[in-house]
Design a protein around this motif. Structure first.
Motif, short mmCIF file in Angstrom:
data_model
loop_
_atom_site.label_atom_id
_atom_site.label_comp_id
_atom_site.label_asym_id
_atom_site.label_seq_id
_atom_site.Cartn_x
_atom_site.Cartn_y
_atom_site.Cartn_z
N LEU A 890 29.66 59.32 52.34
CA LEU A 890 30.34 60.63 52.23
C LEU A 890 29.70 61.46 51.12
CD1 LEU A 890 33.95 59.21 52.59
CD2 LEU A 890 32.69 60.50 54.32
N THR A 891 28.39 61.60 51.23
CA THR A 891 27.66 62.29 50.16
C THR A 891 27.92 63.78 50.10
OG1 THR A 891 25.78 62.35 51.69
CG2 THR A 891 25.79 60.59 50.06
N ALA A 892 28.65 64.34 51.09
CA ALA A 892 28.99 65.77 51.04
C ALA A 892 29.95 66.05 49.89
CB ALA A 892 29.63 66.19 52.36
N ALA A 893 30.69 65.02 49.46
CA ALA A 893 31.66 65.21 48.37
C ALA A 893 30.98 65.03 47.02
CB ALA A 893 32.80 64.21 48.51
N ASP A 894 31.38 65.83 46.06
CA ASP A 894 30.88 65.62 44.70
C ASP A 894 32.03 65.44 43.71
OD1 ASP A 894 31.68 68.22 44.95
OD2 ASP A 894 29.91 69.13 44.06
N TYR A 895 33.27 65.36 44.24
CA TYR A 895 34.44 65.02 43.43
C TYR A 895 35.16 63.84 44.07
CZ TYR A 895 34.24 69.04 40.32
OH TYR A 895 33.87 69.94 39.35
N VAL A 896 35.61 62.90 43.24
CA VAL A 896 36.39 61.76 43.73
C VAL A 896 37.64 61.63 42.87
CG1 VAL A 896 36.42 59.28 44.20
CG2 VAL A 896 34.27 60.55 44.44
N PHE A 897 38.81 61.64 43.52
CA PHE A 897 40.07 61.45 42.81
C PHE A 897 40.63 60.06 43.13
CE2 PHE A 897 41.34 66.29 42.86
CZ PHE A 897 40.24 66.56 42.05
N ILE A 898 40.91 59.28 42.10
CA ILE A 898 41.59 57.97 42.26
C ILE A 898 43.02 58.18 41.78
CG2 ILE A 898 41.60 55.52 41.65
CD1 ILE A 898 39.07 56.22 43.11
N LEU A 899 43.98 58.13 42.72
CA LEU A 899 45.35 58.52 42.37
C LEU A 899 46.17 57.42 41.70
CD1 LEU A 899 46.53 60.77 45.34
CD2 LEU A 899 45.08 61.29 43.39
N ASP A 900 45.88 56.16 42.02
CA ASP A 900 46.73 55.09 41.46
C ASP A 900 45.88 53.87 41.11
OD1 ASP A 900 46.32 54.41 44.20
OD2 ASP A 900 48.24 55.37 44.65
N PRO A 901 45.29 53.86 39.92
CA PRO A 901 44.42 52.73 39.52
C PRO A 901 45.19 51.42 39.49
CG PRO A 901 44.91 54.14 37.65
CD PRO A 901 45.45 54.84 38.85
N TRP A 902 44.48 50.33 39.75
CA TRP A 902 45.08 48.99 39.77
C TRP A 902 44.16 48.07 39.00
CZ3 TRP A 902 49.18 46.72 39.32
CH2 TRP A 902 49.55 45.52 39.93
N TRP A 903 44.44 46.77 39.01
CA TRP A 903 43.69 45.85 38.16
C TRP A 903 42.18 45.89 38.42
CZ3 TRP A 903 46.47 44.31 34.41
CH2 TRP A 903 47.80 43.98 34.57
#
Length: 974
Positions: A890-903
């Motif tokens: 998915l190289t079209a994206a240049d932003y990545v949001f991680i909404l709920d980090p885990w271990w």
């Protein structure tokens, strides 16, 4: 009558006789007149008032006063009366009643009194003023003196034709002391203190007063001939051991020998009662598998145990007309020399004994036996032991020889005269059973170090009659040779492998379209390297580094160099399309069969018309019986963590397939447990890490539960030759920068209320359960509680459909998404929770922001990916972490949001790698959204120190939960 401390006074000690307690001393202070004489003015002194008279008391006086307090009748009453309210008169009348008195209590009181009196008399010897008390209570009635020297006793026995006369004589300062018929009194019995003519005498060798008492008013005792033998053995022999004895009519012979040391060993059984074993050392070792060493000395025909305190031992011999007493005198200095010799050899003998763990004991014996025998020791096993243990030289020779694709192992163990094939010790080593039965029935103890040195050899080797190792165990073979544990012979080709520094460069196949980056070319060369040596390999590069293209180049090379059969490429269904696209792009001449779908043609004969067969893990599971009838050139597993559970049907099905070569591709070799590694390594190199049971005991438990760094390093050493793992930071220098950000979100008031309410509920429940049942029973409840708190930290709607408030995180995510989209960027939004994505969808719909969507139920994955990549109007891609963490470009994206980090940061890294991979031209910005003052913030802090079990290979969820301490849990829920 009080004594004045302002005027001269003196402390005195007065002897009197108590009706029941015998002779006692009492302490007094007596006023002294102007002439220095004692007056009748006196008073009792005790520990309570001694300080008033401190000016004329020394340290011994204070001790004497305190000791005399302990023998007065009130003190005796307090110490020995179970009924504290009983008067002294009632107590003594009851205990000393002639008919119904308590004999046992009388003896206990007597022992106490005699012990105290003996100590008091020793202190009085130091020049203290001592008197006999008058009948009127005058403490200074008649002065007595403690003789400064000790008297000696000589016991006489005169055996004549009819009987034996027995009597003692006493000497003081070289002169005979006439004490019989002289009104002498024994004022203490143990030891004896004799009052005679105002002098009190003590005796050398601590004579027991009972031996003198009969002779105070008797010349001698007559021993009739009828009881003579019993009397001589029971009374005379012990007397000869302890005291000076003069005999007529029988012999006492002094016997001296050079002592010979005997070291006897015996096993201490778990069922053996402490009473049957002598000494504290043995009682402390009441458990199976410990060896007791007993040191004794042989003097002529006599055996003396070291723990015996007496320096003289006497045995009686009956002759035809008399008796001979053999008086054995021990050579204590020589005994001590032998004791020191054992100490030099690290056997600490105390009170005649030493206790060692069985394996340690026999290791010590094998190392020291010869040396001990050379200096005169006799080492033997106790005859009361049920087992007959072998002691002597134990040697081992192990040889390893390369044969075609494996190593032959041969070895011989020598237990003294016996030679045993090394393979016979296999079960013992694997089960850690140190006892091996020799042909003569003796039990040999296998040296403890062999269990560490050779357990892997037996765990990894195959065969029952003859041991062989597969070639991929070469690291183990090297370790055995380097540790001088085996002699190794191998071919020049393998010798070359042992010393190799660089992997040979391989030509690219003619049919490959495109160009490999330098690190990809190195990976392609490595795939040839493991192939040439017939090893299975694991290509574990970071996501986005091109594992697919490296593998396709290798498969093209196989095609061009006469591969005799097709390759089976197994992957998650979602990746089939990606492989087909990549093959079409880079290796168009490869004949690809898509063996998936309901209508696939179930005919393995069809495979021979293709170079590569693409299929899914699900199909392999369904068609296992059919697929294992075909002998593939390669079996390659993409995202091989799919077989991480070795007991799953998928894992079993894949392991049963047949091929010339095996390869796995994965960015995360371990997700949940070290056992994930075993499952995948056992697929590519069967037997590399031993059986599942062996691996669990020898690696998984020590690494995960005990944090054993040595085992971790050992596991690395075993798998290192077969894993190629590169990080993007190391090799993909051309990739654009990746900028990581953490955005902290404040909860709304309604959200905070919901969070605190749930936190209090689970905190009390979990911590109470932790106290009562321990951590093992808390894991599920903890996971449940943490999950709920994480969901509320996202949005309370996820746990409460009736919630009407808002969420701080949702506001922040929507704000940032709107901002990014307005500037023309594309963004991937990942969440572990599908419910959370649904909430985000509704917010985007309200703002008329277009998006694509992917979770585990999405059927048209490829279509969703293509729309996002190609359609400029779609700037948001909502993805569930589990469904979209692998296999997407998915190289079209240049932003990545991680909404709920885990271990597990590795899972987050995989998600980010959907955008930050080869082909990306722009800087990639990643945002982790953390809700402040929640469990999310605390998880972030714990991540760094809780999840590194095996560097770069193991990062887990389940293992971290298991390893949380009570303090960790307390902090998470605080």
């Amino acid at each position: 009558m009080n004594v004045y401390t302002t005027q001269p006074f003196q402390v005195v000690y007065s002897l009197f006789e108590h009706e029941y307690l015998g002779y006692l001393f009492e302490s007094y202070v007596v006023q002294v007149n102007s002439k220095g004489q004692l007056t009748l003015q006196h008073q009792n002194i005790s520990a309570k008032n001694a300080d008033e008279f401190r000016a004329r008391l020394d340290a011994d006086d204070f001790k004497l006063i305190a000791m005399m307090d302990q023998i007065q009748q009130d003190a005796v009453l307090r110490k020995f009366s179970p009924k504290k309210k009983l008067s002294a008169a009632d107590f003594f009348l009851k205990v000393y009643d002639p008919e119904r008195g308590d004999k046992a209590l009388q003896e206990a009181i007597s022992r106490h009194m005699q012990t105290q009196m003996g100590k008091i008399l020793e202190l009085l010897r130091n020049g203290k003023t001592t008197f006999i008390m008058g009948k009127d209570g005058d403490p200074t009635w008649r002065q007595i003196h403690i003789a400064p020297e000790r008297a000696t006793v000589l016991f006489h026995f005169r055996r004549n034709a009819d009987n034996t006369h027995y009597f003692p004589t006493v000497k003081y300062a070289g002169q005979k002391l006439e004490f019989q018929y002289k009104n002498a009194t024994l004022i203490c019995h143990t030891p004896a203190w004799l009052l005679l003519n105002d002098q009190v005498y003590s005796f050398e060798k601590n004579v027991d007063g009972k031996k003198l008492q009969p002779f105070l008013n008797k010349k001698f005792i007559v021993v009739p001939r009828s009881v003579e033998e019993n009397y001589y053995s029971k009374f005379v022999a012990p007397l000869v051991e302890q005291f000076d004895v003069h005999a007529k009519g029988f012999d006492i012979r002094d016997e001296k020998y050079v002592p010979s040391p005997y070291l006897t060993f015996s096993e201490i059984a778990a069922t053996e009662a402490p009473a049957t074993v002598a000494g504290r050392d043995e009682a402390a070792a009441q458990e199976k598998g410990r060896i007791l060493f007993d040191l004794s000395f042989k003097y002529g025909d006599y055996m003396v145990e070291t723990r015996e305190a007496k320096r003289i031992s006497v045995s009686m011999e009956k002759t035809p007309d008399s008796y001979v007493f053999h008086k054995l005198i021990r050579d204590v200095s020589t005994e001590k020399k032998f004791l020191k010799e054992l100490g030099k050899r690290s056997l600490e003998v105390k009170n005649g004994h030493a206790v060692l763990e069985k394996s340690e004991a026999f290791s010590w014996l094998n190392s020291n036996l010869q040396g001990l025998e050379e200096i005169g020791f006799t080492v033997q096993q106790s005859q009361r032991d049920g087992k007959n243990y072998f002691i002597g030289d134990i040697t081992l020779d192990v040889g390893i020889t390369e044969k075609n694709d494996w190593f032959d192992i041969y070895g011989t163990v020598r237990f003294g005269e016996f030679e045993v094939p090394f393979i016979r010790l296999k079960n013992n080593i694997l089960t850690r059973n140190s006892e091996f039965i020799l042909p003569n029935g003796q039990v040999a103890i296998i040296p403890e170090e062999w269990f560490t040195q050779y357990i892997e050899l037996f765990a990894f080797a195959e065969g029952e009659e003859h041991l062989t190792l597969r070639r991929h165990h070469m690291a183990l073979v090297n370790d055995l040779q380097n540790g001088n544990l085996a002699t190794v012979t191998m071919s020049r080709r393998l010798e070359k492998l042992r010393g190799f520094e660089t992997i040979e460069d391989q030509p690219m196949p003619a049919g490959f379209r495109g160009e490999l980056r330098p690190y990809q070319k190195a990976g392609y060369n490595w795939l040839h390297f493991v192939q040439n040596y017939k090893f299975g390999g694991c290509l574990a590069d970071d996501m986005g580094l091109g594992k697919t293209v490296q593998t396709l180049a290798m498969l093209q090379h196989r095609k061009e160099n006469g591969a005799e059969s097709a390759t089976l490429l197994v992957m998650p269904t979602s990746l089939v399309y990606n492989w087909m696209n990549e093959a079409q792009k880079f290796t168009p001449s490869l004949r690809i069969l898509n063996y998936t779908g309901t209508y696939r043609e179930k005919n393995v004969e069809l495979f021979s018309e293709y170079d590569v067969v693409l299929t899914s893990y699900g199909i392999v599971r369904l068609d296992a019986e059919l697929l294992k009838t075909y002998y593939f050139d390669y079996i390659i597993l993409d995202e091989s963590q799919a077989i991480k559970n070795p007991d799953s049907n998928t894992s079993r099905s894949v392991r049963e397939l047949k091929s010339r070569h095996r390869l796995i591709l994965t960015g995360t070799p371990v997700e949940n447990s070290t056992m994930d590694l075993w499952a995948q390594m056992s697929f590519i190199n069967p037997g590399l890490l031993g059986s599942q049971h062996f691996f669990r005991n020898e690696f998984l438990k020590p690494i995960e539960k005990e944090k054993d760094e040595q085992k971790t390093r050992r596991l690395h050493a075993l798998i290192k030759p077969f894993i190629l793992r590169r990080h993007k930071s190391q090799v993909a220098k051309e990739l654009p920068e990746k900028i990581e950000n953490t955005t902290f979100c404040k909860m709304t008031e309604e959200q905070e209320h919901a969070y605190e309410e749930t936190k209090s509920y689970y905190r009390n429940k979990i911590l109470t359960n932790l106290e009562e049942n321990g951590p093992g029973n808390t894991q599920f409840m903890l996971l449940q509680g943490l999950t709920k708190l994480r969901q509320i930290a996202n949005h309370p709607l996820m746990t409460d459909p009736g919630y009407e408030g808002s969420s701080g995180k949702l506001k922040e995510v929507v704000h940032k998404t709107t901002d990014v989209v307005s500037k023309g960027h594309k963004v991937l939004i990942f969440s572990q929770f599908v419910k959370h994505l649904e909430i985000i969808k509704r917010s985007l719909d309200k703002r008329e922001i277009k998006y694509t969507y992917l979770d585990g139920n999405t059927k048209n994955r490829h279509e969703q990916v293509e729309r996002f990549q190609q359609d400029e109007s779609i700037q948001v891609f909502l993805i569930s972490l589990k469904a979209g963490g692998v296999g997407l470009n998915l190289t079209a994206a240049d932003y990545v949001f991680i909404l709920d980090p885990w271990w597990n940061p590795a899972v987050e890294a995989q998600a980010i790698d959907r955008a930050h991979r080869i082909g990306q031209q722009n800087t990639v910005f990643t945002y982790k959204f953390i809700t402040k003052d929640t469990v999310e913030e605390k998880i972030l802090a714990l991540q760094n120190r809780k999840i590194r079990l095996v560097t770069d290979l193991i990062s887990t969820d389940e293992t971290v939960i298991k390893s949380l301490t009570k303090e960790d849990i307390d902090n998470l829920l605080s």
